[in-house]
Write a protein that holds these residues in place. Structure first.
Motif, PDB file in Angstrom:
ATOM      1  N   VAL A   9       0.669  -1.306   0.068  1.00  0.00           N
ATOM      2  CA  VAL A   9       0.148  -0.024   0.103  1.00  0.00           C
ATOM      3  C   VAL A   9       0.879   1.296  -0.017  1.00  0.00           C
ATOM      4  O   VAL A   9       1.855   1.260   0.704  1.00  0.00           O
ATOM      5  CB  VAL A   9      -0.859   0.062   1.045  1.00  0.00           C
ATOM      6  CG1 VAL A   9      -1.615   1.313   1.078  1.00  0.00           C
ATOM      7  CG2 VAL A   9      -1.837  -1.138   1.063  1.00  0.00           C
ATOM      8  N   ALA A  10       0.624   2.194  -0.827  1.00  0.00           N
ATOM      9  CA  ALA A  10       1.387   3.275  -1.042  1.00  0.00           C
ATOM     10  C   ALA A  10       0.504   4.673  -1.042  1.00  0.00           C
ATOM     11  O   ALA A  10      -0.549   4.502  -1.902  1.00  0.00           O
ATOM     12  CB  ALA A  10       2.304   3.419  -2.168  1.00  0.00           C
ATOM     13  N   ASN A  33       5.173  14.054  -0.867  1.00  0.00           N
ATOM     14  CA  ASN A  33       5.405  13.208   0.507  1.00  0.00           C
ATOM     15  C   ASN A  33       4.738  11.725   0.132  1.00  0.00           C
ATOM     16  O   ASN A  33       3.641  11.645  -0.341  1.00  0.00           O
ATOM     17  CB  ASN A  33       5.056  13.849   1.728  1.00  0.00           C
ATOM     18  CG  ASN A  33       5.925  15.175   1.770  1.00  0.00           C
ATOM     19  OD1 ASN A  33       7.016  15.291   1.444  1.00  0.00           O
ATOM     20  ND2 ASN A  33       4.969  16.194   2.017  1.00  0.00           N
ATOM     21  N   SER A  34       5.370  10.690   0.676  1.00  0.00           N
ATOM     22  CA  SER A  34       4.733   9.355   0.614  1.00  0.00           C
ATOM     23  C   SER A  34       5.029   8.584   1.695  1.00  0.00           C
ATOM     24  O   SER A  34       6.123   8.635   2.448  1.00  0.00           O
ATOM     25  CB  SER A  34       5.118   8.807  -0.734  1.00  0.00           C
ATOM     26  OG  SER A  34       6.725   8.404  -0.586  1.00  0.00           O
ATOM     27  N   GLY A  74       4.782  -5.822   7.859  1.00  0.00           N
ATOM     28  CA  GLY A  74       5.849  -5.725   8.866  1.00  0.00           C
ATOM     29  C   GLY A  74       6.557  -4.624   8.896  1.00  0.00           C
ATOM     30  O   GLY A  74       7.429  -4.471   9.597  1.00  0.00           O
ATOM     31  N   THR A  75       6.209  -3.826   7.542  1.00  0.00           N
ATOM     32  CA  THR A  75       7.233  -2.609   7.631  1.00  0.00           C
ATOM     33  C   THR A  75       6.317  -1.407   6.992  1.00  0.00           C
ATOM     34  O   THR A  75       5.203  -1.389   6.543  1.00  0.00           O
ATOM     35  CB  THR A  75       8.357  -2.846   6.217  1.00  0.00           C
ATOM     36  OG1 THR A  75       7.520  -3.175   5.075  1.00  0.00           O
ATOM     37  CG2 THR A  75       9.090  -4.041   6.583  1.00  0.00           C
ATOM     38  N   ALA A  76       6.871  -0.164   7.393  1.00  0.00           N
ATOM     39  CA  ALA A  76       6.183   0.956   6.847  1.00  0.00           C
ATOM     40  C   ALA A  76       7.428   2.153   6.753  1.00  0.00           C
ATOM     41  O   ALA A  76       8.293   2.438   7.858  1.00  0.00           O
ATOM     42  CB  ALA A  76       5.234   1.711   7.875  1.00  0.00           C
ATOM     43  N   VAL A  77       7.672   2.840   5.391  1.00  0.00           N
ATOM     44  CA  VAL A  77       8.727   3.570   5.073  1.00  0.00           C
ATOM     45  C   VAL A  77       8.155   4.917   4.657  1.00  0.00           C
ATOM     46  O   VAL A  77       7.324   4.769   3.699  1.00  0.00           O
ATOM     47  CB  VAL A  77       9.638   2.808   4.014  1.00  0.00           C
ATOM     48  CG1 VAL A  77      10.769   3.883   3.636  1.00  0.00           C
ATOM     49  CG2 VAL A  77      10.166   1.657   4.749  1.00  0.00           C
ATOM     50  N   SER A  78       8.375   6.021   5.270  1.00  0.00           N
ATOM     51  CA  SER A  78       8.331   7.352   4.843  1.00  0.00           C
ATOM     52  C   SER A  78       9.008   8.089   3.961  1.00  0.00           C
ATOM     53  O   SER A  78      10.529   7.849   4.245  1.00  0.00           O
ATOM     54  CB  SER A  78       7.498   8.367   5.913  1.00  0.00           C
ATOM     55  OG  SER A  78       6.218   7.569   6.360  1.00  0.00           O
ATOM     56  N   GLY A  93      10.318   9.446   8.239  1.00  0.00           N
ATOM     57  CA  GLY A  93       9.562   9.327   9.464  1.00  0.00           C
ATOM     58  C   GLY A  93       9.624   7.975  10.086  1.00  0.00           C
ATOM     59  O   GLY A  93      10.140   7.169   9.933  1.00  0.00           O
ATOM     60  N   LYS A  94       8.649   7.988  11.318  1.00  0.00           N
ATOM     61  CA  LYS A  94       8.389   6.750  11.872  1.00  0.00           C
ATOM     62  C   LYS A  94       6.834   6.325  11.993  1.00  0.00           C
ATOM     63  O   LYS A  94       6.265   6.433  12.704  1.00  0.00           O
ATOM     64  CB  LYS A  94       8.926   6.770  13.339  1.00  0.00           C
ATOM     65  CG  LYS A  94      10.464   6.948  13.230  1.00  0.00           C
ATOM     66  CD  LYS A  94      10.843   7.007  14.804  1.00  0.00           C
ATOM     67  CE  LYS A  94      12.537   6.965  14.921  1.00  0.00           C
ATOM     68  NZ  LYS A  94      13.116   6.931  16.094  1.00  0.00           N
TER      69      LYS A  94
END
Length: 498
Positions: free
Chosen positions: A121-122, A129-130, A136-140, A144-145
């Motif tokens: 999912v993006a 910004n995205s 198990g992961t999330a990258v901005s 960011g966190k």
């Protein structure tokens, strides 16, 4: 030749490029926005989907600043041969995305049955910004966190209405149209012809090796893929010398892929070899020199599909229906059996009204009851029974709503006794304050104005006192058209002398 597998990243990157090209213009303060958008929840609408039908993913998106303009998602089949379903949602013109989704797409008509997991999912805002979510992961970006997003509950089960398409396309012809004398910066153009038993051909890819053993490839994936040309560009910084064509792959919309070697052997995993055209020794020589005009070259077309939308009326009465219809075409040809999502856009946001299936001529229509001023917009999701065309957001069509007023006298017969006055009371519907209502009296063959009054409260009611008449007198009430409210007239009111 080793079988090539399309990855989730490749699919979603392509879908994201289409979405961003169609996305709404960035807000004026987008340059100052450095906060990535996030998605806090996802839920599938309909856990079981028939291959060839659309599917919808509801999401909850947030952004502080320029606003969300795109959400892209990808499903991957659990186990077995790889199969994918891509979904997207994008803002159009100045209409922001609804914070509750949805993202939508079409399950390939030949998609293998089974459970498909949400694996990507993006979400992106107007400032660029995205945030990307995978299991198990999330990258901005900017860094960011973001909190992790649980994708596990949004799986779907794909079922097949008939025979599953497990057969890859067949390549019938393949040749090089360009001369063997090529220069840096020029193109090499190939001609091809292919067919598929069930699903349309979605991609053809040609592989070549340079004199140093490096691999180059070119793919064509839009339009009518059964026959055509494909051109490979030779960058100005590549090796000169003899280049060799080493393979061709053809893939259908159900994900079946067949690889062809120069000797004509065509291999599909788990299926018998199928012979194809022989192109052993096919190659060309690359040298330096001025680039020449090339009438053979063709460029991959990534223009959006042409979606024409119209309504049967631009102004309708409240609660009446309009027909939202149109056509879908790509590269000047109708897209057969298109699938589209129909949205209504109001100041409250965007609402999915449903999915529309088109005909063999690319035409579609849907009857919609209109309750308020609305922009109707269709999003072309795809078609697995016609040419391959990119998902496209169509221009919106606005429909204005007019309200039919009713002017309702409290009584149509009013007796007035000696020493009294008559009271003529009237209400206007829809009920509201400050509505101008005019009282008329019949004089001979004409109607003359007595007075104009306004409804003092939201109850929409007012009254006028009239003198005891010398003889029976007729009155009526009217209210003019104001804004979205149409003019109206009451029944005749008879005032009796008693």
């Amino acid at each position: 030749m080793t079988r090539i597998r399309r990855t989730v990243a490749a699919i979603t990157a392509s879908a994201l490029a289409v979405v961003l090209a169609a996305a709404a213009p960035a807000a004026a303060d987008a340059a100052a926005d450095t906060t990535p958008p996030t998605v806090s929840a996802v839920a599938v609408q309909g856990a079981t989907v028939t291959a060839g039908d659309p599917m919808v993913l509801q999401y909850s998106a947030q952004d502080v600043g320029s606003g969300v303009v795109s959400v892209v998602a990808s499903y991957q089949r659990s186990g077995g041969s790889p199969a994918y379903v891509s979904l997207f949602s994008a803002a159009a013109e100045s209409s922001p995305l609804s914070a509750a989704g949805p993202a939508a797409g079409v399950v390939p008509v030949g998609a293998p049955p089974g459970v498909y997991d949400l694996v990507y999912v993006a979400v992106q805002d107007a400032a660029g910004n995205s945030t990307v979510y995978t299991p198990g992961t999330a990258v901005s970006a900017p860094a960011g966190k973001p909190a992790l997003l649980d994708l596990s509950a949004a799986h779907i089960t794909v079922v097949q209405p008939g025979t599953v398409d497990t057969t890859a396309p067949l390549l019938h012809s393949f040749s090089m149209l360009s001369s063997v004398d090529r220069r840096l910066g020029e193109f090499v153009t190939f001609d091809y012809g292919d067919t598929d038993e069930q699903s349309p051909v979605a991609e053809i890819r040609v592989f070549v090796h340079d004199p140093n053993g490096g691999t180059f490839q070119v793919a064509h994936s839009h339009g009518d893929m059964t026959a055509g040309r494909i051109s490979l560009w030779l960058p100005t910084d590549v090796a000169t010398g003899h280049w060799t064509v080493t393979g061709v792959t053809v893939t259908d919309s159900s994900g079946n892929l067949r690889s062809y070697a120069p000797n004509g052997a065509g291999t599909q995993t788990g299926r018998p070899d199928v012979s194809g055209p022989v192109f052993t020794g096919m190659g060309f020589d690359v040298s330096t020199g001025d680039t020449r005009i090339d009438p053979l070259r063709v460029l991959e077309t990534i223009d959006p599909a042409t979606v024409v939308t119209r309504t049967s009326a631009s102004v309708v009465l409240f609660g009446k229906a309009v027909m939202v219809s149109g056509t879908v075409a790509f590269l000047g040809k109708a897209v057969h059996y298109p699938t589209l999502a129909l949205y209504s856009e109001t100041p409250a946001g965007r609402t999915l009204l449903g999915v529309v299936h088109g005909t063999a001529s690319g035409a579609f229509s849907r009857r919609v009851v209109v309750m308020r001023d609305t922009v109707f917009r269709v999003v072309f999701l795809g078609s697995d029974r016609g040419m391959v065309a990119p998902q496209t957001i169509a221009s919106g069509v606005r429909v204005r709503v007019l309200f039919q007023q009713a002017v309702l006298p409290a009584a149509t017969s009013v007796p007035v006794r000696r020493g009294q006055v008559g009271v003529l009371t009237v209400s206007v519907v829809p009920r509201r304050a400050n509505v101008a209502i005019t009282l008329w009296r019949r004089v001979g063959t004409r109607w003359v104005t007595v007075t104009t009054v306004r409804t003092p409260t939201a109850a929409g009611m007012t009254s006028v006192r009239v003198a005891r008449p010398a003889s029976t007198t007729y009155y009526l009430w009217t209210t003019p058209r104001v804004g979205v409210y149409l003019a109206a007239s009451s029944w005749r009111v008879t005032v009796h002398r008693v």
